[in-house]
Design a protein around this motif. Sequence first.
Motif, PDB file in Angstrom:
ATOM      1  N   GLU A  97       0.831  -1.204   0.000  1.00  0.00           N
ATOM      2  CA  GLU A  97       0.000   0.000   0.000  1.00  0.00           C
ATOM      3  C   GLU A  97       0.871   1.261   0.000  1.00  0.00           C
ATOM      4  N   MET A  98       0.207   2.419  -0.038  1.00  0.00           N
ATOM      5  CA  MET A  98       0.927   3.695  -0.066  1.00  0.00           C
ATOM      6  C   MET A  98       1.769   3.855   1.197  1.00  0.00           C
ATOM      7  N   ALA A  99       2.971   4.396   1.039  1.00  0.00           N
ATOM      8  CA  ALA A  99       3.891   4.530   2.175  1.00  0.00           C
ATOM      9  C   ALA A  99       3.429   5.573   3.182  1.00  0.00           C
ATOM     10  N   THR A 100       2.454   6.403   2.793  1.00  0.00           N
ATOM     11  CA  THR A 100       1.981   7.444   3.708  1.00  0.00           C
ATOM     12  C   THR A 100       1.007   6.911   4.745  1.00  0.00           C
ATOM     13  N   ARG A 101       0.541   5.694   4.611  1.00  0.00           N
ATOM     14  CA  ARG A 101      -0.445   5.162   5.529  1.00  0.00           C
ATOM     15  C   ARG A 101       0.218   4.581   6.775  1.00  0.00           C
ATOM     16  N   ALA A 102      -0.455   4.738   7.895  1.00  0.00           N
ATOM     17  CA  ALA A 102       0.085   4.253   9.170  1.00  0.00           C
ATOM     18  C   ALA A 102      -1.057   3.795  10.059  1.00  0.00           C
ATOM     19  N   MET A 103      -0.731   2.883  10.958  1.00  0.00           N
ATOM     20  CA  MET A 103      -1.681   2.404  11.949  1.00  0.00           C
ATOM     21  C   MET A 103      -1.364   3.060  13.283  1.00  0.00           C
ATOM     22  N   VAL A 104      -2.333   3.045  14.183  1.00  0.00           N
ATOM     23  CA  VAL A 104      -2.185   3.642  15.503  1.00  0.00           C
ATOM     24  C   VAL A 104      -2.100   2.525  16.533  1.00  0.00           C
ATOM     25  N   VAL A 105      -1.076   2.553  17.370  1.00  0.00           N
ATOM     26  CA  VAL A 105      -0.941   1.562  18.440  1.00  0.00           C
ATOM     27  C   VAL A 105      -0.684   2.298  19.742  1.00  0.00           C
ATOM     28  N   ALA A 106      -1.077   1.652  20.843  1.00  0.00           N
ATOM     29  CA  ALA A 106      -0.901   2.258  22.165  1.00  0.00           C
ATOM     30  C   ALA A 106       0.496   1.963  22.683  1.00  0.00           C
ATOM     31  N   THR A 107       1.073   2.934  23.358  1.00  0.00           N
ATOM     32  CA  THR A 107       2.312   2.709  24.084  1.00  0.00           C
ATOM     33  C   THR A 107       1.963   2.453  25.548  1.00  0.00           C
ATOM     34  N   THR A 108       2.959   2.289  26.382  1.00  0.00           N
ATOM     35  CA  THR A 108       2.712   1.979  27.785  1.00  0.00           C
ATOM     36  C   THR A 108       1.950   3.115  28.462  1.00  0.00           C
ATOM     37  N   PRO A 109       0.764   2.826  29.068  1.00  0.00           N
ATOM     38  CA  PRO A 109       0.030   3.896  29.761  1.00  0.00           C
ATOM     39  C   PRO A 109       0.829   4.415  30.945  1.00  0.00           C
ATOM     40  N   GLY A 110       0.668   5.685  31.209  1.00  0.00           N
ATOM     41  CA  GLY A 110       1.375   6.294  32.329  1.00  0.00           C
ATOM     42  C   GLY A 110       0.413   7.051  33.210  1.00  0.00           C
ATOM     43  N   ALA A 111       0.969   7.894  34.041  1.00  0.00           N
ATOM     44  CA  ALA A 111       0.158   8.683  34.963  1.00  0.00           C
ATOM     45  C   ALA A 111       0.757  10.064  35.104  1.00  0.00           C
ATOM     46  N   ASP A 112      -0.106  11.014  35.351  1.00  0.00           N
ATOM     47  CA  ASP A 112       0.323  12.379  35.629  1.00  0.00           C
ATOM     48  C   ASP A 112       0.768  12.425  37.086  1.00  0.00           C
ATOM     49  N   MET A 113       2.050  12.601  37.325  1.00  0.00           N
ATOM     50  CA  MET A 113       2.600  12.537  38.674  1.00  0.00           C
ATOM     51  C   MET A 113       2.634  13.887  39.388  1.00  0.00           C
ATOM     52  N   ARG A 114       2.009  14.890  38.833  1.00  0.00           N
ATOM     53  CA  ARG A 114       1.947  16.168  39.531  1.00  0.00           C
ATOM     54  C   ARG A 114       1.118  16.049  40.799  1.00  0.00           C
ATOM     55  N   SER A 115       1.497  16.787  41.824  1.00  0.00           N
ATOM     56  CA  SER A 115       0.771  16.746  43.089  1.00  0.00           C
ATOM     57  C   SER A 115      -0.590  17.411  42.947  1.00  0.00           C
ATOM     58  N   GLY A 116      -1.549  16.904  43.722  1.00  0.00           N
ATOM     59  CA  GLY A 116      -2.860  17.512  43.750  1.00  0.00           C
ATOM     60  C   GLY A 116      -2.916  18.616  44.795  1.00  0.00           C
ATOM     61  N   PRO A 117      -4.025  19.351  44.850  1.00  0.00           N
ATOM     62  CA  PRO A 117      -4.154  20.435  45.835  1.00  0.00           C
ATOM     63  C   PRO A 117      -4.254  19.889  47.256  1.00  0.00           C
ATOM     64  N   LEU A 118      -3.715  20.622  48.223  1.00  0.00           N
ATOM     65  CA  LEU A 118      -3.774  20.232  49.632  1.00  0.00           C
ATOM     66  C   LEU A 118      -4.985  20.884  50.289  1.00  0.00           C
ATOM     67  N   MET A 119      -5.734  20.076  51.029  1.00  0.00           N
ATOM     68  CA  MET A 119      -6.964  20.547  51.665  1.00  0.00           C
ATOM     69  C   MET A 119      -6.868  20.317  53.171  1.00  0.00           C
ATOM     70  N   GLN A 120      -7.041  21.373  53.932  1.00  0.00           N
ATOM     71  CA  GLN A 120      -7.012  21.275  55.387  1.00  0.00           C
ATOM     72  C   GLN A 120      -8.319  20.641  55.875  1.00  0.00           C
ATOM     73  N   THR A 121      -8.198  19.588  56.691  1.00  0.00           N
ATOM     74  CA  THR A 121      -9.380  18.918  57.238  1.00  0.00           C
ATOM     75  C   THR A 121      -9.439  19.004  58.761  1.00  0.00           C
ATOM     76  N   GLY A 122      -8.280  19.125  59.422  1.00  0.00           N
ATOM     77  CA  GLY A 122      -8.236  19.140  60.872  1.00  0.00           C
ATOM     78  C   GLY A 122      -8.389  17.782  61.514  1.00  0.00           C
ATOM     79  N   ARG A 123      -8.569  16.744  60.731  1.00  0.00           N
ATOM     80  CA  ARG A 123      -8.710  15.383  61.257  1.00  0.00           C
ATOM     81  C   ARG A 123      -7.328  14.801  61.508  1.00  0.00           C
ATOM     82  N   ALA A 124      -7.128  14.224  62.694  1.00  0.00           N
ATOM     83  CA  ALA A 124      -5.795  13.742  63.077  1.00  0.00           C
ATOM     84  C   ALA A 124      -5.296  12.634  62.165  1.00  0.00           C
ATOM     85  N   LEU A 125      -6.190  11.826  61.614  1.00  0.00           N
ATOM     86  CA  LEU A 125      -5.780  10.703  60.780  1.00  0.00           C
ATOM     87  C   LEU A 125      -5.810  11.023  59.288  1.00  0.00           C
ATOM     88  N   ASP A 126      -5.910  12.291  58.958  1.00  0.00           N
ATOM     89  CA  ASP A 126      -5.754  12.707  57.571  1.00  0.00           C
ATOM     90  C   ASP A 126      -4.332  13.222  57.387  1.00  0.00           C
TER      91      ASP A 126
END
Length: 247
Positions: free
Chosen positions: A50-79
């Motif tokens: 087939e034409m050399a311009t054609r390509a298929m799509v494949v998945a690479t290894t899934p990752g995760a966004d490692m940025r920290s989330g917002p900090l929320m004050q709860t006042g609970r001792a076990l949080d």
Amino acid sequence: MDRMIYVGMTGAKQAMEQQAAVANNMANVSTPGFRAQINNYRAVPVVGAEMATRAMVVATTPGADMRSGPLMQTGRALDIAIRGDGWLAVQTPDGGEAYTRVGNLQVGADGQLMTLDARPLLGDAGPMVVPPGSSLVVADDGVVTALGAGDPVVGAAEVGRLKLVNPPTADLVRGDDGLFRMQAGMAAPPADPTVRLLSGTLEGSNVNAVEAMVDMIANARRFEMQMKTLQTAENNDQQANKLLGNG
């Protein structure tokens, strides 16, 4: 058969998988300590006549966004929330070790200190068990102190230190249960004494709801585009058959 069909088919399939990942992120926009899932894709040339311009799509290894989330004050001792980089070590049902940023803790019926989803927290000597009826204080270095029931001063006893780790994020993989683990064949990381905690605080999800909504719309449009590619391939095939039949 026109190979464009396979190109469109793989593109539509990956668009649906990306949409599922974004929907999962949206569902966890309020989940403490959640890390947004990232699915990456790449183009692979179709090998053949087939034409050399054609390509298929494949998945690479899934990752995760490692940025920290917002900090929320709860006042609970076990949080608790991790300040900066680092992870809490928990025990998995098979006795293994996994890592999480979920910091809303509780004490189980058997005295085990665990996350809200019943994952036992690991300390220097294994799963941590606290005296019944005691109040707990978690220091910024992970040391857990049990105070006598009803007495904030008398009867204080150090229970142990939470295992806080900080392995390279490239060595971590997300499991289906939302926990992170070391890549296959890699040993569990040692405790990192530089990781620090904030008590009375929870880290929220790092999912941006507005960005997730935009991604959902974009993925829907990508899927529609790939479906139009399939329709075009079908129309081309029909036209070719008509021409060959007339010939």
